[in-house]
Write a protein that holds these residues in place. Structure first.
Motif, short mmCIF file in Angstrom:
data_model
loop_
_atom_site.label_atom_id
_atom_site.label_comp_id
_atom_site.label_asym_id
_atom_site.label_seq_id
_atom_site.Cartn_x
_atom_site.Cartn_y
_atom_site.Cartn_z
N UNK A 222 0.76 -1.24 0.03
CA UNK A 222 -0.04 -0.03 0.15
C UNK A 222 0.73 1.23 0.04
N UNK A 223 0.81 2.13 -1.11
CA UNK A 223 1.66 3.28 -1.20
C UNK A 223 1.14 4.39 0.07
N UNK A 224 0.26 4.46 0.61
CA UNK A 224 -0.24 5.24 1.54
C UNK A 224 0.91 4.97 2.76
N UNK A 225 0.62 3.77 3.07
CA UNK A 225 1.38 3.09 4.15
C UNK A 225 2.85 3.83 4.29
N UNK A 226 3.47 3.39 2.99
CA UNK A 226 4.79 3.45 2.87
C UNK A 226 5.07 5.03 3.00
N UNK A 227 4.15 5.99 2.37
CA UNK A 227 4.25 7.33 2.64
C UNK A 227 4.18 7.82 3.98
N UNK A 228 3.43 7.33 4.91
CA UNK A 228 3.43 7.58 6.42
C UNK A 228 4.58 7.16 7.00
N UNK A 229 5.08 5.77 6.78
CA UNK A 229 6.23 5.38 7.48
C UNK A 229 7.24 6.19 7.16
N UNK A 230 7.68 6.66 5.95
CA UNK A 230 8.78 7.49 5.33
C UNK A 230 8.76 8.77 6.25
N UNK A 234 11.23 10.59 8.93
CA UNK A 234 11.86 11.77 8.45
C UNK A 234 11.60 12.94 9.66
N UNK A 235 10.40 12.82 10.25
CA UNK A 235 10.20 13.96 11.04
C UNK A 235 10.76 13.69 12.48
N UNK A 236 10.90 12.39 12.53
CA UNK A 236 11.78 11.97 13.87
C UNK A 236 13.17 12.36 13.49
N UNK A 237 13.63 12.58 12.51
CA UNK A 237 15.00 12.91 12.22
C UNK A 237 15.91 11.57 12.41
N UNK A 238 15.43 10.37 11.89
CA UNK A 238 16.02 9.14 11.76
C UNK A 238 16.20 8.67 10.36
N UNK A 323 -1.69 10.56 7.55
CA UNK A 323 -1.19 11.69 8.66
C UNK A 323 -1.25 11.15 10.15
N UNK A 324 -2.23 10.45 10.33
CA UNK A 324 -2.13 9.90 11.74
C UNK A 324 -1.11 8.92 11.91
N UNK A 325 -0.92 8.20 10.89
CA UNK A 325 0.15 7.06 10.83
C UNK A 325 1.42 7.59 11.05
N UNK A 326 1.83 8.61 10.27
CA UNK A 326 3.14 9.33 10.07
C UNK A 326 3.37 9.65 11.73
#
Length: 371
Positions: A222-230, A234-238, A323-326
């Motif tokens: 699922x593309x949206x899942x990968x978007x949220x994970x990435x 990135x937001x956590x700086x990892x 968004x929630x997942x990210x």
């Protein structure tokens, strides 16, 4: 004559295949002859990446998942029923397996392929079959129809499956948290899940930023899942080392990495679904883990056990909202980052991983030699 072992690894998830290649190499180094079989062309290609040539037994049997790694129960039931009862499927595989049985001292079923479940309780074949499975997978299989069929019917199904399994020559139940090997005296064994062994030179790298080692099995597409994970990482700086066959087309992702274990041992934390292999790597190399949970019964049981046993982890659940997942991933990643210690346990983990493999190699060699 060296012991001759046939090892059938189902390709539903890569943990079965990873275990097969680890044990095949270890058994061959100990002098055994090992032939690996699998159940899909993708599985055969995965094994080829580790130097294992594996013929495909059948392309008809597979547990069914959607693009988010949610198990599709009705579709799975239908697929298994078609496999078992349509002419030219399971019956054909049994005829093919008969030739392998004639040449083998031991036939390993990893995990619960229907053809070997059947052969494992039939006279003449059962004395060569050993079933290999995670405890959580056996529980999920035996309770497959709980809540979906009348109670007595679901219980009868579970008892029939348990009887089939226990009729075999031997059973090896494995778990990420098991300690020393155990044997019940009736063919039942308990071993810690084997994991890949890092190189002898794997050490922490102080000049590298803390990194997450991500592995998602092929059912994640699922593309949206990968978007949220990435986005969350990135937001956590990892920074992340991203591996997943279902996302091989995405920038930054790799379909396969034969040396992923080295990245995992040096990582700040691991990101994966709660499969037995991922949790075993976490336990052996003492890495925190971000568990990505979907509707997969076996993995839900594993996640509960990880919590009960105090494994350093955080759990995020994919509910279809990027968004929630990210945000959840970013929060969990920040908390896990605070627990990171680089690769300081890599060598201790290496010793533990070697010991696990030795236990498996010794047991399977012994079972084959008794023939």
């Amino acid at each position: 004559m060296p012991p001759r072992i046939v090892y059938l690894a189902t390709a539903d998830a890569r943990g079965h295949l990873m275990r097969a290649q680890l044990l095949a190499h270890s058994l061959r180094a100990a002098g055994a002859s090992v032939q690996v079989l699998t159940t899909s062309d993708e599985g055969a290609r995965f094994l080829a990446g580790f130097g294992i040539e594996a013929p495909v037994l059948s392309r008809h049997y597979a547990v069914q998942f959607d693009r988010e790694q949610n198990m599709l129960r009705r579709e799975t039931d239908r697929n298994v029923a078609h496999y078992m009862f349509r002419p030219g499927r399971m019956l054909r595989d049994i005829f093919r397996l008969r030739a392998w049985f004639r040449e083998a001292d031991l036939v390993v079923n990893d995990s619960f392929h229907p053809a070997l479940l059947f052969m494992g309780w039939m006279p003449g074949w059962r004395n060569k079959v050993v079933h290999v499975y995670g405890d959580s997978l056996r529980h999920a299989l035996e309770s497959n129809f709980s809540g979906r069929m009348p109670g007595w019917t679901a219980k009868m199904f579970g008892r029939i499956v348990a009887w089939q399994i226990d009729r075999s020559r031997a059973r090896i139940a494995h778990d990420f948290a098991y300690g020393a090997p155990e044997h019940d005296g009736r063919g039942g064994h308990r071993l810690a899940t084997p994991v890949a062994v890092v190189g002898a030179d794997t050490e922490p790298h102080d000049d590298l930023a803390p990194q997450a080692a991500v592995y998602l099995n092929p059912h994640f597409e699922e593309t949206a899942l990968a978007d949220g994970l990435e986005r969350g990482l990135a937001d956590a700086g990892v920074p992340a080392h991203l591996v997943g066959e279902g996302y091989a087309h995405r920038t930054g992702w790799h379909a396969q990495d034969e040396h992923w274990i080295e990245m995992a041992a040096r990582s700040a934390f691991i990101v994966s679904a709660p499969g037995m292999a991922a949790l075993s790597i976490t336990a052996v190399y003492r890495k925190p883990i971000l568990l990505l949970l979907t509707d997969q019964p076996e993995q839900a049981i594993n996640a509960e056990r990880a919590a009960q046993l105090g494994l350093q982890h955080r759990t995020v659940v994919w509910r279809g909202r990027t968004e929630d997942f990210a945000r959840e991933v970013a929060t969990a990643a920040g908390e896990l980052l605070a627990l990171a210690d680089g690769g300081t346990h890599a060598m201790e983990g290496r010793e533990a991983a070697v010991a696990r493999l030795q236990h498996w190699t010794a047991l399977l060699s012994r079972l084959a030699a008794r023939r």
